[in-house]
Design a protein around this motif. Structure first.
Motif, short mmCIF file in Angstrom:
data_model
loop_
_atom_site.label_atom_id
_atom_site.label_comp_id
_atom_site.label_asym_id
_atom_site.label_seq_id
_atom_site.Cartn_x
_atom_site.Cartn_y
_atom_site.Cartn_z
N ALA A 45 -1.37 11.53 -54.79
CA ALA A 45 -2.68 12.23 -54.54
C ALA A 45 -3.21 11.57 -53.32
CB ALA A 45 -3.50 11.92 -55.56
N CYS A 46 -2.81 10.20 -53.05
CA CYS A 46 -3.51 9.75 -51.81
C CYS A 46 -2.77 10.13 -50.75
CB CYS A 46 -3.16 8.11 -52.09
SG CYS A 46 -4.46 7.33 -53.24
N CYS A 47 -1.40 10.21 -50.53
CA CYS A 47 -0.67 11.01 -49.65
C CYS A 47 -1.08 12.38 -49.16
CB CYS A 47 0.70 11.04 -49.93
SG CYS A 47 1.74 9.65 -49.45
N ILE A 48 -1.47 13.03 -50.28
CA ILE A 48 -2.13 14.34 -50.12
C ILE A 48 -3.47 14.31 -49.33
CG2 ILE A 48 -3.11 16.56 -51.18
CD1 ILE A 48 -0.87 16.07 -53.38
N GLN A 49 -4.19 13.39 -49.64
CA GLN A 49 -5.67 13.26 -49.04
C GLN A 49 -5.51 12.74 -47.63
OE1 GLN A 49 -8.67 13.36 -50.30
NE2 GLN A 49 -8.74 12.86 -52.51
N ALA A 50 -4.42 11.71 -47.49
CA ALA A 50 -4.29 11.49 -46.11
C ALA A 50 -3.88 12.54 -45.21
CB ALA A 50 -3.22 10.36 -45.93
N LEU A 51 -2.96 13.35 -45.67
CA LEU A 51 -2.55 14.66 -44.97
C LEU A 51 -3.44 15.67 -44.68
CD1 LEU A 51 1.10 14.77 -46.20
CD2 LEU A 51 0.58 14.41 -44.12
N GLU A 52 -4.57 15.69 -45.86
CA GLU A 52 -5.64 16.72 -45.74
C GLU A 52 -6.59 16.17 -44.32
OE1 GLU A 52 -7.53 16.83 -49.32
OE2 GLU A 52 -6.20 18.13 -50.18
N ILE A 53 -6.82 14.95 -44.01
CA ILE A 53 -7.32 14.58 -43.25
C ILE A 53 -6.55 14.33 -41.75
CG2 ILE A 53 -8.52 12.58 -42.10
CD1 ILE A 53 -8.87 11.41 -45.05
N LYS A 54 -5.48 14.32 -41.76
CA LYS A 54 -4.58 14.30 -40.52
C LYS A 54 -3.34 14.80 -40.85
CE LYS A 54 -2.84 11.18 -36.88
NZ LYS A 54 -3.68 12.11 -35.95
N PRO A 55 -3.22 16.16 -40.93
CA PRO A 55 -2.10 16.89 -41.06
C PRO A 55 -0.84 16.63 -40.53
CG PRO A 55 -3.94 18.28 -40.81
CD PRO A 55 -4.30 17.25 -40.52
#
Length: 202
Positions: free
Chosen positions: A166-176
């Motif tokens: 989930a944290c990886c997904i959050q990071a990628l939502e901010i910086k794809p």
């Protein structure tokens, strides 16, 4: 009572494991100041720990849609932060921790100092301390993709793969285009074999 006092009460109740009081107090703070992003993050953390992931996710979604809060940093805190960074590069980790903590005593809302302190705790094997620091940084600034990425790594080391994903997904939502998070996400997915993006990481 002003919203900040309610927030402090909510944080104290949360730290003491009194989730019901923390949630109620946080909601009171939001009623007084619905534009303070960190309140939604805190409420999301509380609701998640209360076993209410759907309600927590709604808070995280509101939080992510809000602009980060602008915080004026105490110049003395910046000086301690810079000194800590230098000490960390030199491998003097205990001294670096002491200086990050000095910076945070002066400026508790210094998100970058929380991130860097978390990095040092992780290097020292203190994963719980690192997670606490990363979560604090994310609560202060929901756009810190590197904090989410670091939090993902810490959760993974603790064996909390769902939270790490989930944290990886959050990071990628901010910086794809953040390649390290993408690579880690693929690795974690292979480990788990499934994903539920509705799960928050904090």
């Amino acid at each position: 009572m002003n919203p900040e006092n309610f927030k402090l009460q909510a944080e104290l109740a949360y730290q003491n494991g009194d989730f019901a009081t923390a949630a109620t107090t946080c909601q009171q703070a939001i009623q007084l100041n619905p534009h303070q992003a960190s309140l939604y993050s805190l409420l999301g953390q509380v609701l998640w720990d209360m076993g209410k992931p759907a309600a927590a996710q709604r808070c995280y979604e509101q939080w992510r849609q809000m602009p980060p809060e602008i915080v004026a940093i105490n110049p003395e805190a910046v000086a301690y932060f810079d000194k800590a960074n230098t000490l960390a590069v030199q491998g003097k980790l205990s001294e670096a921790v002491a200086n990050y903590e000095q910076a945070l005593q002066l400026e508790p809302n210094y998100a970058a100092a929380w991130v860097n302190l978390g990095i040092i705790h992780r290097k020292q094997g203190n994963l719980d301390g690192a997670i606490r620091c990363y979560r604090r940084a994310c609560a202060l600034n929901p756009n810190l993709f590197d904090a989410y990425y670091s939090l993902s790594n810490a959760w993974a080391e603790k064996g909390e793969i769902t939270k790490a994903i989930a944290c990886c997904i959050q990071a990628l939502e901010i910086k794809p285009d953040f390649e390290p998070a993408y690579s880690n996400l693929q690795y974690l997915l292979r480990q788990q074999g499934k994903i539920n993006s509705a799960f928050p990481c904090a």
